[in-house]
Design an enzyme around this catalytic site. Sequence first.
Site, PDB file in Angstrom:
ATOM      1  N   HIS A  42       1.455   6.678  -4.066  1.00 45.52           N
ATOM      2  CA  HIS A  42       2.091   7.755  -4.882  1.00 45.52           C
ATOM      3  C   HIS A  42       3.303   7.152  -5.404  1.00 45.52           C
ATOM      4  CE1 HIS A  42       4.498   8.745  -1.375  1.00 45.52           C
ATOM      5  NE2 HIS A  42       3.572   8.700  -0.542  1.00 45.52           N
ATOM      6  N   ASN A  43       3.890   8.177  -6.157  1.00 47.29           N
ATOM      7  CA  ASN A  43       5.267   7.969  -6.633  1.00 47.29           C
ATOM      8  C   ASN A  43       6.301   7.909  -5.465  1.00 47.29           C
ATOM      9  OD1 ASN A  43       4.369   7.995  -9.152  1.00 47.29           O
ATOM     10  ND2 ASN A  43       4.914  10.226  -9.643  1.00 47.29           N
ATOM     11  N   GLY A  44       7.147   6.880  -5.129  1.00 48.35           N
ATOM     12  CA  GLY A  44       8.058   6.559  -4.411  1.00 48.35           C
ATOM     13  C   GLY A  44       7.548   6.107  -3.197  1.00 48.35           C
ATOM     14  N   SER A  45       6.347   5.299  -3.322  1.00 53.80           N
ATOM     15  CA  SER A  45       5.867   4.594  -2.045  1.00 53.80           C
ATOM     16  C   SER A  45       6.246   3.207  -1.983  1.00 53.80           C
ATOM     17  CB  SER A  45       4.269   4.635  -2.214  1.00 53.80           C
ATOM     18  OG  SER A  45       3.998   3.899  -3.402  1.00 53.80           O
ATOM     19  N   GLY A  46       7.007   2.947  -3.002  1.00 54.78           N
ATOM     20  CA  GLY A  46       7.541   1.324  -2.948  1.00 54.78           C
ATOM     21  C   GLY A  46       6.678   0.437  -3.903  1.00 54.78           C
ATOM     22  N   LYS A  47       5.781   0.673  -4.491  1.00 53.18           N
ATOM     23  CA  LYS A  47       4.903  -0.109  -5.106  1.00 53.18           C
ATOM     24  C   LYS A  47       5.551  -0.954  -6.414  1.00 53.18           C
ATOM     25  CE  LYS A  47       2.038   3.386  -7.843  1.00 53.18           C
ATOM     26  NZ  LYS A  47       3.310   4.432  -7.567  1.00 53.18           N
ATOM     27  N   SER A  48       6.149  -0.025  -7.371  1.00 52.75           N
ATOM     28  CA  SER A  48       6.663  -0.295  -8.379  1.00 52.75           C
ATOM     29  C   SER A  48       7.913  -1.327  -8.146  1.00 52.75           C
ATOM     30  CB  SER A  48       7.041   0.614  -9.344  1.00 52.75           C
ATOM     31  OG  SER A  48       6.142   1.137  -9.772  1.00 52.75           O
ATOM     32  N   GLU A 167       1.298  -0.629 -13.819  1.00 51.35           N
ATOM     33  CA  GLU A 167       0.648   1.047 -14.135  1.00 51.35           C
ATOM     34  C   GLU A 167       0.196   0.514 -15.746  1.00 51.35           C
ATOM     35  OE1 GLU A 167       0.334   3.475 -12.559  1.00 51.35           O
ATOM     36  OE2 GLU A 167       1.485   3.606 -10.794  1.00 51.35           O
TER      37      GLU A 167
END
Length: 279
Positions: A42-48, A167
């Site tokens: 989800h947003n803020g999980s660190g993936k980006s 994304e």
Amino acid sequence: MDHKVLVSVDSLSFMYEDQQTKALDNVSFQIKEGEWVAIVGHNGSGKSTLAKLLNGLYFTKEGSIRIGDIVISEETVWDARKRVGMVFQNPDNQFVGTTVKDDVAFGLENNAIPREEMHKRVEAALEKVNMLSFLDQEPHHLSGGQKQRVAIAGVIALKPSIIVLDEATSMLDPQGRQEVLELIKELKQENMTVISITHDLDEAARADRIIIMNKGKVYQEGKPSEIFQLEKELIEIGLDIPFAIRLRSGLEAQGIQVDKITLTEEELVTELWTSHFKK
């Protein structure tokens, strides 16, 4: 065939200057040559943040990222970027050329590729993404899916070992998303290593392996068929379950048994008609 490890992330941590908590906290995983790995969260999980570290847009002193035999650092970043191609979320932000041909050629010009070789690579890359007939088209006349395919052609032309899609389908309509996902599948079949950063588990279901990120850590890792057995856990950390998984659960709640784990709508339809409508 046992493929070699192409990406090795070891004990990687990262914190933004204006934050109190780590965006990434002791993350480790490996990706083999020819794999399609979806990194989901989800947003803020660190993936980006992870995507930007993989391409040397950020650097950290905690842990390491190795691309083949290169450890990414400020000293090696340009060598690493020759091996890692990046496709971002908004295709409109990636265009720099006045025509499709010029845009795909841009990266080649920056890498001082000879003109004759450049023409060959531009045409070959556009043919691979089924956009050769748009060679002289202005990019703003293209659909979202077409723009993203051209962006991918610009990466392919540089002949990287790895393509990272950050994304890359999230702003596309269903048709555009399908076009790009089919292209990713084709690239993977040609032994391109694909890393897709996404919050869309329907997209991730098509990958060979999924890495789930949560609060900057690797939460789970495995094949899609293994990951989606954790349906309740995934919902609890804020992820949307693929439609085919949700529909399968709904059917079973109504007494309609679906024996095989299906990850896509196409697989579910096939399983239903073959198992329930046999003559």
